[in-house]
Design a protein around this motif. Structure first.
Motif, PDB file in Angstrom:
ATOM      1  N   THR A 275       0.847  -1.144   0.086  1.00  0.00           N
ATOM      2  CA  THR A 275       0.033   0.031  -0.058  1.00  0.00           C
ATOM      3  C   THR A 275       0.852   1.336   0.043  1.00  0.00           C
ATOM      4  N   LYS A 276       0.170   2.267  -0.431  1.00  0.00           N
ATOM      5  CA  LYS A 276       0.872   3.620  -0.375  1.00  0.00           C
ATOM      6  C   LYS A 276       1.440   3.863   1.079  1.00  0.00           C
ATOM      7  N   LYS A 277       0.406   3.389   1.959  1.00  0.00           N
ATOM      8  CA  LYS A 277       0.508   3.825   3.332  1.00  0.00           C
ATOM      9  C   LYS A 277       1.982   3.099   3.830  1.00  0.00           C
ATOM     10  N   LEU A 278       2.051   1.852   3.388  1.00  0.00           N
ATOM     11  CA  LEU A 278       3.419   1.263   3.695  1.00  0.00           C
ATOM     12  C   LEU A 278       4.532   2.059   3.229  1.00  0.00           C
ATOM     13  N   PHE A 279       4.570   2.495   1.960  1.00  0.00           N
ATOM     14  CA  PHE A 279       5.621   3.308   1.363  1.00  0.00           C
ATOM     15  C   PHE A 279       5.911   4.580   2.220  1.00  0.00           C
ATOM     16  N   ASP A 280       4.704   5.095   2.487  1.00  0.00           N
ATOM     17  CA  ASP A 280       4.865   6.495   3.175  1.00  0.00           C
ATOM     18  C   ASP A 280       5.446   6.294   4.685  1.00  0.00           C
ATOM     19  N   THR A 281       4.970   5.137   5.080  1.00  0.00           N
ATOM     20  CA  THR A 281       5.475   4.902   6.612  1.00  0.00           C
ATOM     21  C   THR A 281       7.089   4.712   6.542  1.00  0.00           C
ATOM     22  N   MET A 282       7.456   3.771   5.428  1.00  0.00           N
ATOM     23  CA  MET A 282       8.836   3.591   5.324  1.00  0.00           C
ATOM     24  C   MET A 282       9.623   4.878   5.054  1.00  0.00           C
ATOM     25  N   ALA A 283       9.108   5.637   4.351  1.00  0.00           N
ATOM     26  CA  ALA A 283       9.816   6.813   4.095  1.00  0.00           C
ATOM     27  C   ALA A 283      10.261   7.702   5.102  1.00  0.00           C
ATOM     28  N   ARG A 284       9.097   7.749   6.062  1.00  0.00           N
ATOM     29  CA  ARG A 284       9.074   8.501   7.388  1.00  0.00           C
ATOM     30  C   ARG A 284       9.839   7.907   8.447  1.00  0.00           C
ATOM     31  N   CYS A 285      10.132   6.808   8.534  1.00  0.00           N
ATOM     32  CA  CYS A 285      10.781   6.028   9.733  1.00  0.00           C
ATOM     33  C   CYS A 285      12.387   5.923   9.454  1.00  0.00           C
ATOM     34  N   GLY A 286      13.015   6.654  10.335  1.00  0.00           N
ATOM     35  CA  GLY A 286      14.363   6.691  10.107  1.00  0.00           C
ATOM     36  C   GLY A 286      15.183   5.328  10.381  1.00  0.00           C
ATOM     37  N   HIS A 287      14.661   4.488  11.204  1.00  0.00           N
ATOM     38  CA  HIS A 287      15.141   3.115  11.322  1.00  0.00           C
ATOM     39  C   HIS A 287      14.772   2.257  10.126  1.00  0.00           C
ATOM     40  N   VAL A 288      13.963   2.369   9.425  1.00  0.00           N
ATOM     41  CA  VAL A 288      13.668   1.449   8.437  1.00  0.00           C
ATOM     42  C   VAL A 288      14.251   1.682   7.143  1.00  0.00           C
ATOM     43  N   ALA A 289      15.174   0.881   6.616  1.00  0.00           N
ATOM     44  CA  ALA A 289      15.940   0.893   5.525  1.00  0.00           C
ATOM     45  C   ALA A 289      15.302   1.070   4.210  1.00  0.00           C
ATOM     46  N   LYS A 290      15.731   1.727   3.356  1.00  0.00           N
ATOM     47  CA  LYS A 290      15.203   2.135   1.993  1.00  0.00           C
ATOM     48  C   LYS A 290      15.194   1.214   1.468  1.00  0.00           C
ATOM     49  N   GLN A 291      15.068  -0.070   1.411  1.00  0.00           N
ATOM     50  CA  GLN A 291      15.303  -1.284   0.534  1.00  0.00           C
ATOM     51  C   GLN A 291      13.838  -1.895   0.495  1.00  0.00           C
ATOM     52  N   ARG A 321       6.583   2.911  -9.015  1.00  0.00           N
ATOM     53  CA  ARG A 321       6.839   4.553  -9.385  1.00  0.00           C
ATOM     54  C   ARG A 321       6.615   5.213  -8.053  1.00  0.00           C
ATOM     55  N   TYR A 322       5.375   4.775  -7.300  1.00  0.00           N
ATOM     56  CA  TYR A 322       4.858   5.559  -5.828  1.00  0.00           C
ATOM     57  C   TYR A 322       6.220   5.488  -4.993  1.00  0.00           C
ATOM     58  N   ALA A 323       6.651   4.213  -4.991  1.00  0.00           N
ATOM     59  CA  ALA A 323       7.707   3.825  -3.959  1.00  0.00           C
ATOM     60  C   ALA A 323       9.005   4.591  -4.080  1.00  0.00           C
ATOM     61  N   LYS A 324       9.358   4.789  -5.555  1.00  0.00           N
ATOM     62  CA  LYS A 324      10.642   5.298  -5.868  1.00  0.00           C
ATOM     63  C   LYS A 324      10.495   7.021  -5.689  1.00  0.00           C
ATOM     64  N   SER A 325       9.128   7.319  -5.851  1.00  0.00           N
ATOM     65  CA  SER A 325       8.826   8.846  -5.544  1.00  0.00           C
ATOM     66  C   SER A 325       9.017   9.328  -4.090  1.00  0.00           C
ATOM     67  N   VAL A 326       8.540   8.468  -3.310  1.00  0.00           N
ATOM     68  CA  VAL A 326       8.631   8.951  -1.706  1.00  0.00           C
ATOM     69  C   VAL A 326       9.855   8.341  -1.246  1.00  0.00           C
ATOM     70  N   MET A 327      10.685   7.558  -1.917  1.00  0.00           N
ATOM     71  CA  MET A 327      11.884   7.136  -1.271  1.00  0.00           C
ATOM     72  C   MET A 327      13.039   7.356  -2.542  1.00  0.00           C
ATOM     73  N   PRO A 328      13.535   8.292  -2.785  1.00  0.00           N
ATOM     74  CA  PRO A 328      14.545   8.641  -3.860  1.00  0.00           C
ATOM     75  C   PRO A 328      15.658   7.682  -3.540  1.00  0.00           C
ATOM     76  N   GLY A 329      16.109   6.845  -4.330  1.00  0.00           N
ATOM     77  CA  GLY A 329      17.461   6.275  -4.261  1.00  0.00           C
ATOM     78  C   GLY A 329      17.026   4.832  -3.409  1.00  0.00           C
ATOM     79  N   LEU A 330      15.747   4.636  -3.439  1.00  0.00           N
ATOM     80  CA  LEU A 330      15.403   3.152  -2.947  1.00  0.00           C
ATOM     81  C   LEU A 330      15.994   2.118  -3.638  1.00  0.00           C
TER      82      LEU A 330
END
Ligand code: SAM
Ligand code: SF4
Ligand code: F3S
Length: 472
Positions: A275-291, A321-330
């Motif tokens: 979900t977009k909620k998952l990707f937004d959460t990943m983007a926001r959370c400092g401990h969650v690896a952008k992977q 596309r969405y995941a990359k847009s909220v996490m550049p360098g994913l």
């Protein structure tokens, strides 16, 4: 399919602890403690199961050895996902006839996903008579009782009943030394992808309570683990069976609040539930690896439908596309199957083109392997293996070039890495991981082990980056 999470009652687990004591009692008069060897063949979830088996063995007084020849108890913790995995286990089982001849008291156990397959259990019963104990993933928590039964009755024991599966909390684990730890947050799978044996051998999805996961992760962080991977066949359906109105993104956000310097990863994610909620959460959370490991399996809509994956190529690409847009360098990775029954060359090339379009950092590629009992195993499969192999080689060629290109782009950059091992190589004695889980071969002192450092990347190839420790 709907069912509530089924926790194994504490009284039943306490009974298993009594069996642990009884097994320990059997060896009390021995000057040297008994030894056990646990050999794991499967995925990370199987590795985590193996760590529980080792935990229970230690409670029973066993020391752990890597040498089956020196062990009183040998356990093969198996995987059923492809035929090759099964063949390896049968090969290993054959070799154990020799160790058993030398140590007739040795107890040989087969557990894990293969053990849960009826046809495998039958074959072991009939043709591998030196195997004393066979139990599937559903019976793992009962291992002390089953082992005691083998010693007590001196008969072969099979515990492989088909069931939906339950949940056991509090089984001790022997974890790898170092900085990496695995945490199963849920078990089983409800998806029944048509090629896959896992739902048949691992039962239905069942999620651990959020509080149990949070307390385990907190304990690991406090114990010094710094790279923690949350495990499930499809972590994106975490919580569906708990009816708490609490999903995987909520769990990630709560874990992220645990103080400390550490990384959280997870696998696997099913695209149909991402979900977009998952990707937004990943983007926001400092401990969650952008992977993100987001298995696509195929880039062709007809094949995806036949695989019962329940998303299309376009939907998958939208997610990326969405995941990359909220996490550049994913950093993105995936699983791909080539040669699904009835797949044509053009359809396989759709997968190759999707792989090119996404630009994965790495890919886990598999040639389709028929699994008896699955729907795909009944489908006509006319293409010879040699032809499938040429498609597979094409895919590898494209992916290897992509990995090499993406890795080359790191050269000259300074990135934070976690030093996690020694390579044994004189030039680059350390191994480390970037946030995206890329392997870095590193020049530096062994005293850096377990620490986050900045690494200057000086070279690269398809599989790894090379670098030296930079000043912080
Ligand atoms: N639950 C995970 C998911 O859906 O992403 C995957 C778990 S499975 C253990 C790991 C990978 O093995 C799958 O993603 C798939 O690519 C591959 N796999 C599963 N069954 C297979 C089969 N019969 N033949 C070839 N590869 C298979
Ligand atoms: Fe297998 Fe599909 Fe479940 Fe993954 S989601 S374990 S591939 S059935
Ligand atoms: Fe894992 Fe193999 Fe079982 S991949 S879930 S050990 S079939």
């Amino acid at each position: 399919m709907e069912r509530k999470s089924v926790q194994i009652p504490e009284a039943d687990l306490a009974r298993q602890r009594e069996f642990q004591d009884r097994v320990r009692g059997l060896f009390e008069s021995r000057a040297v403690p008994p030894a056990a060897c646990v050999d794991t063949f499967g995925c990370q979830q199987n590795v985590a199961d193996g760590q529980m088996l080792m935990g229970m063995l230690e409670e029973m007084g066993f020391s752990l050895t890597q040498d089956p020849g020196a062990a009183d108890v040998v356990i093969l913790n198996t995987c059923a996902v492809r035929e090759h995995a099964e063949q390896r286990v049968f090969g290993n089982l054959g070799a154990l006839t020799h160790t058993k001849k030398e140590h007739p008291q040795q107890v040989i156990c087969l557990c894990g996903c293969m053990a849960q397959e009826e046809r495998v259990a039958r074959r072991i019963k009939e043709s591998y008579r030196h195997v004393d104990l066979v139990f599937g993933p559903h019976a793992l928590w009962k291992f002390p009782e089953l082992l005691f039964q083998v010693y007590e009755t001196k008969k072969r024991v099979f515990s492989v009943e088909d069931e939906d599966g339950r949940l056991a909390e509090g089984i001790p684990m022997v974890r790898e030394k170092g900085v990496k730890a695995w945490v199963s947050i849920m078990y089983g799978c409800n998806n029944f992808c048509s090629y896959c044996i896992v739902p048949y051998v691992r039962g239905r999805e069942r999620s651990r309570q959020p509080a149990a996961v949070l307390s385990e992760v907190r304990g690991l962080v406090e114990a010094g683990y710094k790279d923690i991977t949350l495990l499930g066949q499809n972590v994106n359906s975490y919580g569906n069976d708990l009816d708490l109105g609490y999903d995987f993104a909520d769990l990630l956000a709560d874990i992220d609040k645990i103080p400390g310097k550490y990384r959280i990863r997870f696998m696997s994610s099913h695209p149909k539930d991402a979900t977009k909620k998952l990707f937004d959460t990943m983007a926001r959370c400092g401990h969650v690896a952008k992977q993100l490991h987001l298995p696509v399996q195929s880039g062709n809509d007809r094949v995806l439908r036949e695989m019962n994956r329940r998303y299309t190529r376009a939907q998958y690409l939208d997610l990326i596309r969405y995941a990359k847009s909220v996490m550049p360098g994913l950093v993105l990775t995936s699983d791909v199957i080539i040669g699904f029954p009835g797949e044509t060359e053009a359809e396989a090339m759709d997968t190759v083109s999707l792989v090119e379009e996404v630009g994965y950092d790495a890919l886990f590629t598999f040639l389709y392997s028929p699994r008896p009992g699955t729907r795909a195993a009944q489908m006509p499969d006319p293409v010879p293996r040699a032809e499938k192999q040429t498609w597979f080689d094409k895919l590898l060629e494209v992916q290897n070039a992509m990995s090499a290109r993406l890795h080359a782009a790191y050269v000259g950059k300074t990135v934070e890495v976690l030093v996690d091992g020694e390579s044994g190589e004189a030039d680059f004695p350390l191994t480390a991981r970037t946030e995206g889980n890329r392997l870095v071969r590193l020049q530096g002192e062994p005293s850096l082990m377990g620490r986050f450092v900045n690494a200057q990347i000086t070279g690269s190839n398809t599989w790894a980056l090379y670098g030296r420790v930079a000043e912080k």
